[in-house]
Design a protein around this motif. Sequence first.
Motif, short mmCIF file in Angstrom:
data_model
loop_
_atom_site.label_atom_id
_atom_site.label_comp_id
_atom_site.label_asym_id
_atom_site.label_seq_id
_atom_site.Cartn_x
_atom_site.Cartn_y
_atom_site.Cartn_z
N VAL A 203 0.77 -1.16 -0.06
CA VAL A 203 0.13 0.07 0.08
C VAL A 203 0.78 1.41 -0.04
O VAL A 203 1.83 1.15 0.84
N GLY A 204 0.65 2.18 -0.98
CA GLY A 204 1.33 3.44 -0.98
C GLY A 204 2.58 3.31 -1.81
O GLY A 204 3.22 4.34 -2.12
N GLN A 205 3.01 2.17 -2.21
CA GLN A 205 4.04 1.97 -3.09
C GLN A 205 4.13 1.74 -4.57
O GLN A 205 4.96 1.08 -5.04
N ILE A 206 2.60 1.76 -4.98
CA ILE A 206 2.58 1.29 -6.14
C ILE A 206 3.03 2.31 -7.38
O ILE A 206 2.70 3.61 -7.14
N SER A 207 3.70 1.98 -8.46
CA SER A 207 4.05 2.85 -9.55
C SER A 207 3.13 2.99 -10.57
O SER A 207 2.10 2.17 -10.71
N PHE A 208 3.35 4.05 -11.41
CA PHE A 208 2.22 4.19 -12.37
C PHE A 208 2.23 3.09 -13.40
O PHE A 208 1.05 2.65 -13.76
N GLU A 209 3.30 2.58 -13.87
CA GLU A 209 3.27 1.24 -14.70
C GLU A 209 2.33 0.10 -13.98
O GLU A 209 1.82 -0.56 -14.80
N GLN A 210 2.62 -0.09 -12.62
CA GLN A 210 1.98 -1.08 -12.05
C GLN A 210 0.52 -0.76 -12.04
O GLN A 210 -0.21 -1.91 -12.32
N ALA A 211 0.10 0.25 -11.61
CA ALA A 211 -1.26 0.68 -11.63
C ALA A 211 -1.69 0.66 -12.96
O ALA A 211 -3.05 0.16 -13.29
N GLN A 212 -1.15 1.18 -14.28
CA GLN A 212 -1.74 0.94 -15.24
C GLN A 212 -1.76 -0.50 -15.97
O GLN A 212 -2.98 -0.90 -16.67
N ASP A 213 -0.66 -1.40 -15.46
CA ASP A 213 -0.82 -2.65 -15.95
C ASP A 213 -1.79 -3.57 -15.19
O ASP A 213 -2.85 -4.32 -15.83
N ASN A 214 -2.17 -3.05 -13.81
CA ASN A 214 -3.46 -3.75 -13.04
C ASN A 214 -4.88 -3.26 -13.86
O ASN A 214 -5.64 -4.19 -14.05
N PHE A 215 -4.80 -2.08 -14.08
CA PHE A 215 -6.07 -1.56 -14.81
C PHE A 215 -6.33 -2.30 -16.14
O PHE A 215 -7.29 -2.79 -16.35
#
Length: 133
Positions: free
Chosen positions: A96-108
Amino acid sequence: PSQRPYLRPYTIMCVGGDAGMLECLADAKSVDEVKKETDGFTSLRDYFERAYGPPTRMMRGQQQQPLSPGSPSSVPPPLHHPGGVPAGGGGVGTTVGQISFEQAQDNFLRSLVGYSLVCYILQIKDRHNANIL
Protein backbone atom coordinates in the motif's frame (compact mmCIF):
# COMPACT_ATOMS: atom_id res chain seq x y z
CA PRO A 1 5.15 -9.61 -14.77
CA SER A 2 2.19 -11.83 -15.54
CA GLN A 3 0.50 -11.21 -18.88
CA ARG A 4 -2.76 -12.88 -17.85
CA PRO A 5 -6.03 -10.98 -17.53
CA TYR A 6 -6.90 -10.31 -13.90
CA LEU A 7 -10.28 -11.60 -12.79
CA ARG A 8 -11.47 -11.48 -9.21
CA PRO A 9 -14.20 -14.03 -8.54
CA TYR A 10 -16.93 -12.92 -6.21
CA THR A 11 -19.80 -14.64 -4.46
CA ILE A 12 -23.27 -14.92 -5.99
CA MET A 13 -25.98 -16.56 -3.91
CA CYS A 14 -29.24 -17.75 -5.43
CA VAL A 15 -32.17 -16.94 -3.11
CA GLY A 16 -35.03 -17.82 -5.46
CA GLY A 17 -36.00 -18.82 -8.97
CA ASP A 18 -35.44 -15.30 -10.28
CA ALA A 19 -33.50 -13.59 -7.48
CA GLY A 20 -30.01 -13.56 -6.09
CA MET A 21 -27.49 -11.58 -4.10
CA LEU A 22 -24.03 -10.43 -5.23
CA GLU A 23 -20.96 -9.74 -3.12
CA CYS A 24 -20.39 -6.00 -2.81
CA LEU A 25 -17.03 -4.72 -4.08
CA ALA A 26 -16.62 -1.91 -1.57
CA ASP A 27 -13.26 -0.53 -2.80
CA ALA A 28 -14.20 -0.33 -6.49
CA LYS A 29 -15.09 2.90 -8.30
CA SER A 30 -16.78 3.23 -11.65
CA VAL A 31 -15.17 5.29 -14.40
CA ASP A 32 -18.09 7.71 -13.97
CA GLU A 33 -17.32 8.15 -10.23
CA VAL A 34 -13.64 8.80 -10.96
CA LYS A 35 -14.57 11.46 -13.52
CA LYS A 36 -17.05 13.18 -11.19
CA GLU A 37 -14.88 13.06 -8.04
CA THR A 38 -11.62 14.22 -9.64
CA ASP A 39 -11.16 17.98 -9.90
CA GLY A 40 -10.01 18.94 -13.37
CA PHE A 41 -10.43 15.41 -14.79
CA THR A 42 -9.21 15.33 -18.39
CA SER A 43 -8.27 11.69 -19.08
CA LEU A 44 -7.56 8.39 -17.37
CA ARG A 45 -3.86 8.90 -18.09
CA ASP A 46 -3.94 12.25 -16.28
CA TYR A 47 -5.79 10.59 -13.38
CA PHE A 48 -3.18 7.81 -13.16
CA GLU A 49 -0.30 10.31 -13.29
CA ARG A 50 -1.84 12.39 -10.49
CA ALA A 51 -2.69 9.34 -8.39
CA TYR A 52 0.51 7.29 -8.88
CA GLY A 53 3.08 9.80 -10.09
CA PRO A 54 4.50 10.22 -13.58
CA PRO A 55 5.68 7.19 -15.56
CA THR A 56 9.24 6.18 -14.76
CA ARG A 57 9.93 4.94 -18.29
CA MET A 58 8.96 6.26 -21.71
CA MET A 59 6.62 4.22 -23.88
CA ARG A 60 7.82 3.08 -27.31
CA GLY A 61 7.61 5.92 -29.83
CA GLN A 62 6.91 8.53 -27.15
CA GLN A 63 9.10 11.62 -26.94
CA GLN A 64 9.37 14.05 -24.08
CA GLN A 65 7.66 17.31 -25.02
CA PRO A 66 9.49 20.47 -23.91
CA LEU A 67 7.32 23.26 -22.52
CA SER A 68 6.75 25.97 -25.04
CA PRO A 69 7.33 29.60 -23.98
CA GLY A 70 4.28 30.99 -22.26
CA SER A 71 2.70 27.59 -21.55
CA PRO A 72 1.65 26.92 -17.96
CA SER A 73 4.29 24.96 -16.12
CA SER A 74 2.00 24.00 -13.28
CA VAL A 75 0.42 20.57 -13.22
CA PRO A 76 -2.76 19.62 -11.36
CA PRO A 77 -2.13 18.71 -7.73
CA PRO A 78 -1.72 15.04 -6.82
CA LEU A 79 -4.91 13.27 -5.88
CA HIS A 80 -5.50 12.69 -2.17
CA HIS A 81 -6.60 9.20 -1.26
CA PRO A 82 -7.22 8.05 2.31
CA GLY A 83 -4.60 5.44 3.13
CA GLY A 84 -2.30 6.60 0.33
CA VAL A 85 -3.69 4.43 -2.50
CA PRO A 86 -6.70 5.09 -4.72
CA ALA A 87 -9.64 2.72 -4.53
CA GLY A 88 -8.82 -0.42 -6.43
CA GLY A 89 -5.09 0.37 -6.19
CA GLY A 90 -2.50 -1.85 -4.67
CA GLY A 91 -2.71 -4.77 -7.02
CA VAL A 92 -1.19 -8.17 -6.59
CA GLY A 93 2.25 -8.16 -4.97
CA THR A 94 2.40 -4.47 -4.13
CA THR A 95 2.59 -2.63 -0.85
CA VAL A 96 0.00 0.00 0.00
CA GLY A 97 1.36 3.41 -1.00
CA GLN A 98 4.23 1.92 -3.05
CA ILE A 99 2.52 1.24 -6.39
CA SER A 100 4.08 2.79 -9.49
CA PHE A 101 2.34 4.34 -12.46
CA GLU A 102 3.34 1.36 -14.61
CA GLN A 103 2.04 -1.19 -12.09
CA ALA A 104 -1.26 0.70 -11.71
CA GLN A 105 -1.60 0.93 -15.49
CA ASP A 106 -0.86 -2.79 -15.88
CA ASN A 107 -3.39 -3.70 -13.15
CA PHE A 108 -6.05 -1.57 -14.85
CA LEU A 109 -5.32 -3.00 -18.30
CA ARG A 110 -5.33 -6.65 -17.16
CA SER A 111 -8.57 -6.08 -15.21
CA LEU A 112 -10.21 -4.34 -18.20
CA VAL A 113 -9.20 -7.18 -20.55
CA GLY A 114 -10.68 -9.79 -18.20
CA TYR A 115 -13.87 -7.77 -17.75
CA SER A 116 -14.23 -7.23 -21.51
CA LEU A 117 -13.73 -10.92 -22.33
CA VAL A 118 -16.29 -12.06 -19.74
CA CYS A 119 -18.84 -9.47 -20.97
CA TYR A 120 -18.29 -10.57 -24.58
CA ILE A 121 -18.51 -14.32 -23.86
CA LEU A 122 -21.60 -13.96 -21.66
CA GLN A 123 -23.08 -11.34 -24.02
CA ILE A 124 -23.61 -8.81 -21.21
CA LYS A 125 -24.97 -5.57 -22.64
CA ASP A 126 -25.67 -2.06 -21.30
CA ARG A 127 -22.03 -1.23 -20.50
CA HIS A 128 -21.35 2.45 -19.83
CA ASN A 129 -19.12 4.55 -17.56
CA ALA A 130 -21.49 4.27 -14.59
CA ASN A 131 -21.25 0.48 -14.46
CA ILE A 132 -17.68 -0.13 -15.62
CA LEU A 133 -15.44 -0.57 -12.56
